[in-house]
Design a protein around this motif. Structure first.
Motif, mmCIF file in Angstrom:
data_model
loop_
_atom_site.group_PDB
_atom_site.id
_atom_site.type_symbol
_atom_site.label_atom_id
_atom_site.label_comp_id
_atom_site.label_asym_id
_atom_site.label_seq_id
_atom_site.Cartn_x
_atom_site.Cartn_y
_atom_site.Cartn_z
ATOM 1 N N ASP A 165 38.985 27.651 51.420
ATOM 2 C CA ASP A 165 37.630 28.079 51.046
ATOM 3 C C ASP A 165 37.589 29.606 50.890
ATOM 4 O OD1 ASP A 165 36.664 25.492 51.037
ATOM 5 O OD2 ASP A 165 35.943 25.575 53.111
ATOM 6 N N GLY A 166 38.083 30.313 51.896
ATOM 7 C CA GLY A 166 38.137 31.768 51.796
ATOM 8 C C GLY A 166 39.085 32.228 50.709
ATOM 9 N N LEU A 167 40.184 31.509 50.527
ATOM 10 C CA LEU A 167 41.145 31.864 49.477
ATOM 11 C C LEU A 167 40.509 31.731 48.098
ATOM 12 C CD1 LEU A 167 44.072 32.727 48.957
ATOM 13 C CD2 LEU A 167 44.712 30.306 48.926
ATOM 14 N N THR A 168 39.656 30.731 47.916
ATOM 15 C CA THR A 168 38.960 30.551 46.634
ATOM 16 C C THR A 168 38.043 31.746 46.349
ATOM 17 O OG1 THR A 168 39.005 28.141 46.923
ATOM 18 C CG2 THR A 168 37.429 29.025 45.328
ATOM 19 N N LEU A 169 37.312 32.199 47.370
ATOM 20 C CA LEU A 169 36.442 33.367 47.196
ATOM 21 C C LEU A 169 37.266 34.599 46.801
ATOM 22 C CD1 LEU A 169 34.107 32.977 50.319
ATOM 23 C CD2 LEU A 169 33.684 32.182 47.975
ATOM 24 N N TYR A 170 38.389 34.776 47.484
ATOM 25 C CA TYR A 170 39.291 35.908 47.224
ATOM 26 C C TYR A 170 39.799 35.863 45.781
ATOM 27 C CZ TYR A 170 43.887 38.310 47.518
ATOM 28 O OH TYR A 170 44.988 39.090 47.289
ATOM 29 N N LEU A 171 40.262 34.693 45.339
ATOM 30 C CA LEU A 171 40.847 34.576 43.998
ATOM 31 C C LEU A 171 39.787 34.713 42.902
ATOM 32 C CD1 LEU A 171 43.377 31.686 44.681
ATOM 33 C CD2 LEU A 171 43.937 34.071 44.145
ATOM 34 N N ALA A 172 38.568 34.292 43.190
ATOM 35 C CA ALA A 172 37.491 34.466 42.210
ATOM 36 C C ALA A 172 37.131 35.938 42.076
ATOM 37 C CB ALA A 172 36.268 33.649 42.624
ATOM 38 N N ALA A 173 36.917 36.596 43.202
ATOM 39 C CA ALA A 173 36.506 38.006 43.174
ATOM 40 C C ALA A 173 37.556 38.888 42.528
ATOM 41 C CB ALA A 173 36.212 38.489 44.599
ATOM 42 N N LEU A 174 38.822 38.618 42.825
ATOM 43 C CA LEU A 174 39.877 39.506 42.347
ATOM 44 C C LEU A 174 40.206 39.303 40.873
ATOM 45 C CD1 LEU A 174 40.132 40.263 45.347
ATOM 46 C CD2 LEU A 174 42.596 40.433 44.971
ATOM 47 N N GLN A 175 39.623 38.284 40.229
ATOM 48 C CA GLN A 175 39.829 38.185 38.777
ATOM 49 C C GLN A 175 38.532 38.464 38.011
ATOM 50 O OE1 GLN A 175 40.655 34.542 36.758
ATOM 51 N NE2 GLN A 175 39.526 33.247 38.205
ATOM 52 N N ALA A 176 37.435 38.741 38.737
ATOM 53 C CA ALA A 176 36.153 38.973 38.062
ATOM 54 C C ALA A 176 35.628 40.388 38.278
ATOM 55 C CB ALA A 176 35.122 37.956 38.545
ATOM 56 N N GLY A 177 36.414 41.245 38.934
ATOM 57 C CA GLY A 177 35.982 42.632 39.136
ATOM 58 C C GLY A 177 34.965 42.799 40.249
ATOM 59 N N TRP A 178 34.972 41.881 41.230
ATOM 60 C CA TRP A 178 34.032 41.987 42.340
ATOM 61 C C TRP A 178 34.742 42.464 43.601
ATOM 62 C CZ3 TRP A 178 32.837 36.259 41.044
ATOM 63 C CH2 TRP A 178 32.064 36.192 39.872
ATOM 64 N N TYR A 179 33.949 42.952 44.545
ATOM 65 C CA TYR A 179 34.471 43.278 45.876
ATOM 66 C C TYR A 179 34.257 42.057 46.771
ATOM 67 C CZ TYR A 179 34.713 48.271 44.682
ATOM 68 O OH TYR A 179 35.016 49.472 44.108
ATOM 69 N N TYR A 180 35.317 41.660 47.457
ATOM 70 C CA TYR A 180 35.199 40.541 48.399
ATOM 71 C C TYR A 180 35.309 41.066 49.826
ATOM 72 C CZ TYR A 180 36.356 36.426 51.199
ATOM 73 O OH TYR A 180 36.366 35.463 52.180
ATOM 74 N N THR A 181 34.288 40.770 50.642
ATOM 75 C CA THR A 181 34.282 41.177 52.047
ATOM 76 C C THR A 181 34.323 39.944 52.933
ATOM 77 O OG1 THR A 181 33.048 43.229 51.608
ATOM 78 C CG2 THR A 181 32.964 42.344 53.855
ATOM 79 N N PRO A 182 35.488 39.666 53.561
ATOM 80 C CA PRO A 182 35.533 38.591 54.549
ATOM 81 C C PRO A 182 34.918 39.077 55.854
ATOM 82 C CG PRO A 182 37.735 39.550 54.235
ATOM 83 C CD PRO A 182 36.793 40.316 53.358
ATOM 84 N N VAL A 183 34.030 38.269 56.439
ATOM 85 C CA VAL A 183 33.266 38.696 57.615
ATOM 86 C C VAL A 183 33.865 38.091 58.881
ATOM 87 C CG1 VAL A 183 30.983 38.735 58.693
ATOM 88 C CG2 VAL A 183 31.179 38.880 56.198
#
Length: 529
Positions: A63-81
């Motif tokens: 689940d967290g890996l999906t968020l990471y892979l989406a953000a890193l190909q769409a130009g977003w910052y991903y912050t894991p809490v």
């Protein structure tokens, strides 16, 4: 494998097992790619633009890996809490990061919901893995969306929040590169390259600590981009680590010295029961490792244990097994793209062997603490100091407050954090040195040393010890531990007293929460630092 970057590899080999969840569920690269692609399409429909951020309060796994892979190909910052935080602390990070979407796993529903309310984020931007009251199901973002690569892909980045020794944590934010995501992922591989880690199969990376930590995300994410299968642990356990290493033929991992201590405490027959011949690069950091502990690990696992020192902000050192054996206790010498500078309290460079504040810099590592220019400026070396040393770009040097020294060969040895240093009778005493000696004792599972108020000396040395299983805490054990320091540590560095604790307050990445132990002794008193 001819190229790096998860998205390229997944398209070329969709059946490759990219990740294994803690429950043993295996995930094909093609399925993971499709899920991340659909998430990008869904979040773009929600209005997210390059430069926006998302937050995830999720356990280790895909689940967290999906968020990471989406953000890193769409130009977003991903912050894991950090999932150990309270609702208000979570809410602060969601608000401070200006997250445009917040994802919460049902395991953390209660505090996650409080955090969402505290942050003020709109309910329609809150999504749940599983069931979280008031949150939209994650599937609402992905169902019916195309699983094709999104258009106008551009590299994003992670933005981790530093724990900080004082005040609230701050996000370490870097400018986005504007690169193709796979090219950016390939650049990330430089770090693992320093350790000699190779790309492609049959490499397997074991994720032993929570993915909200910078190093865990960095090493795990980069391993994935190099074509390594990620095997996730939900909660660290010594024998389970050995079992997973044997089952999945693990080649590399990122660990902390506390893990080593626990592994060495296993019965000899348990340690011998597992085939660890696949191990090649077992990397550790985050806390000092006592020399005897590391020697025992090298004897057990062989020359596969690498050490490094680094910061979320950038820069660092690395010690190969051979380097460490020649310089026992070192955390290594500077990466090829990094520099180390040791200065005194007047910001003058000190000679080899002299402790001072450790400053680092790394080529291209420009960062800021989000929303805190004063903290950003305070961490950097003032203009002109580096110029006196004859190097350019002196404002690129920064410190996280560690004290250490370089030997004649340029290898860094850490003494302690400046904030943890004890000043007793005018002498500077480094708790880490004392802790390392205490940890060698077989009846000590964990130890912390800090200063407490002393009207005569300013501070006196207090030790808190977590006894090893089967050891009885009390005056007799305290006397035995102190007696073991004879001939190994000068009397001025001996703890004046030892208290015992059932379990040491450590973060899962091994970092000791020393303030939790120290602060009660200082209630109503002012510390100098």
């Amino acid at each position: 494998m001819g190229s790096l970057g998860f998205w390229r590899i997944a398209q070329a080999d969709p059946d490759w097992i990219a990740a294994v969840d803690p429950d043993g569920t295996e995930h094909r690269a093609g399925d993971l790619l499709a899920r991340a692609n659909r998430l990008v399409h869904g979040l773009r429909e929600l209005g997210l633009q390059p430069g926006d951020g998302i937050c995830g309060l999720v356990p280790n796994g895909v689940d967290g890996l999906t968020l990471y892979l989406a953000a890193l190909q769409a130009g977003w910052y991903y912050t894991p809490v950090n999932w150990h935080l309270t609702g208000p602390e979570i809410g602060y990070i969601v608000a401070d990061s200006e997250a445009k979407a917040f994802f919460v796993h049902e395991r953390y529903a209660a505090e996650g919901a409080k955090g969402a309310e505290e942050s003020g984020i709109a309910p329609e931007r809150c999504f749940a893995f599983g069931r979280v009251e008031g949150f939209r199901p994650f599937a609402e973002l992905t169902d019916g969306r195309p699983d094709t690569l999104p258009e106008n892909r551009t590299a994003g980045a992670t933005m981790h929040y530093t724990s900080g020794t004082t005040g609230r944590p701050k996000g370490v934010r870097r400018p986005l590169s504007g690169l193709d995501p796979d090219d950016a992922a390939e650049f990330l591989s430089f770090l693992l390259g320093f350790f000699g880690i190779t790309s492609g199969r049959p490499n397997v990376h074991l994720v032993t600590s929570p993915s909200y930590h910078t190093a865990v995300t960095q090493f795990g994410g980069t391993a994935l981009h190099m074509g390594h299968t990620l095997v996730y642990m939900d909660k660290w356990d010594a024998e389970e680590t050995l079992r997973l290493c044997e089952k999945y033929r693990v080649t590399n991992s990122h660990m902390v010295p506390t893990h080593f201590k626990r592994l060495l405490s296993l019965p000899e027959e348990t340690r011998r029961a597992y085939d660890l011949s696949s191990l090649r690069w077992m990397i550790h950091a985050a806390a000092p490792c006592p020399v005897p502990v590391k020697l025992q690990m090298l004897e057990w696992w062989g020359d596969v244990i690498y050490e490094y020192y680094a910061a979320t902000e950038g820069g660092g050192t690395i010690a190969t097994p051979g380097d460490w054996k020649k310089h026992p206790g070192t955390v290594g010498n500077a990466w090829p793209i990094s520099e180390i500078l040791i200065v005194d309290d007047d910001l003058r460079e000190v000679p080899a062997g002299t402790p001072g504040t450790v400053y680092m810099k790394m080529a291209g590592a420009v960062f800021e603490y989000k929303g805190d220019p004063a903290k950003t400026e305070a961490a950097r070396l003032p203009v002109g100091v580096g110029a006196r040393r004859g190097v350019g770009g002196d404002t690129d040097y920064f410190t996280v407050g560690d004290i250490g020294y370089l030997d004649e060969d340029g290898f860094l040895f850490l003494c302690d954090r400046k904030a943890d240093m004890i000043i007793s009778g005018g002498a500077n005493i480094y708790p880490a040195e004392i802790e390392n000696e205490l940890l060698v004792h077989p009846k000590v599972a964990d130890a912390a040393v800090f200063g407490i108020p002393d009207d005569e000396w300013g501070e006196q040395i207090k030790a808190v010890v977590e006894p090893a299983p089967g050891s009885t805490p009390g005056p007799e054990l305290a006397a035995e531990i102190l007696d073991s320091l004879k001939g190994r540590l000068s009397k001025m560095k001996w703890p004046r007293s030892i208290d015992f604790i059932e379990e040491m307050p450590r973060e899962p990445n091994g970092k000791l929460l020393k303030r939790k132990l120290r602060d009660p002794y200082w209630e109503g008193r002012d510390r100098a630092i």
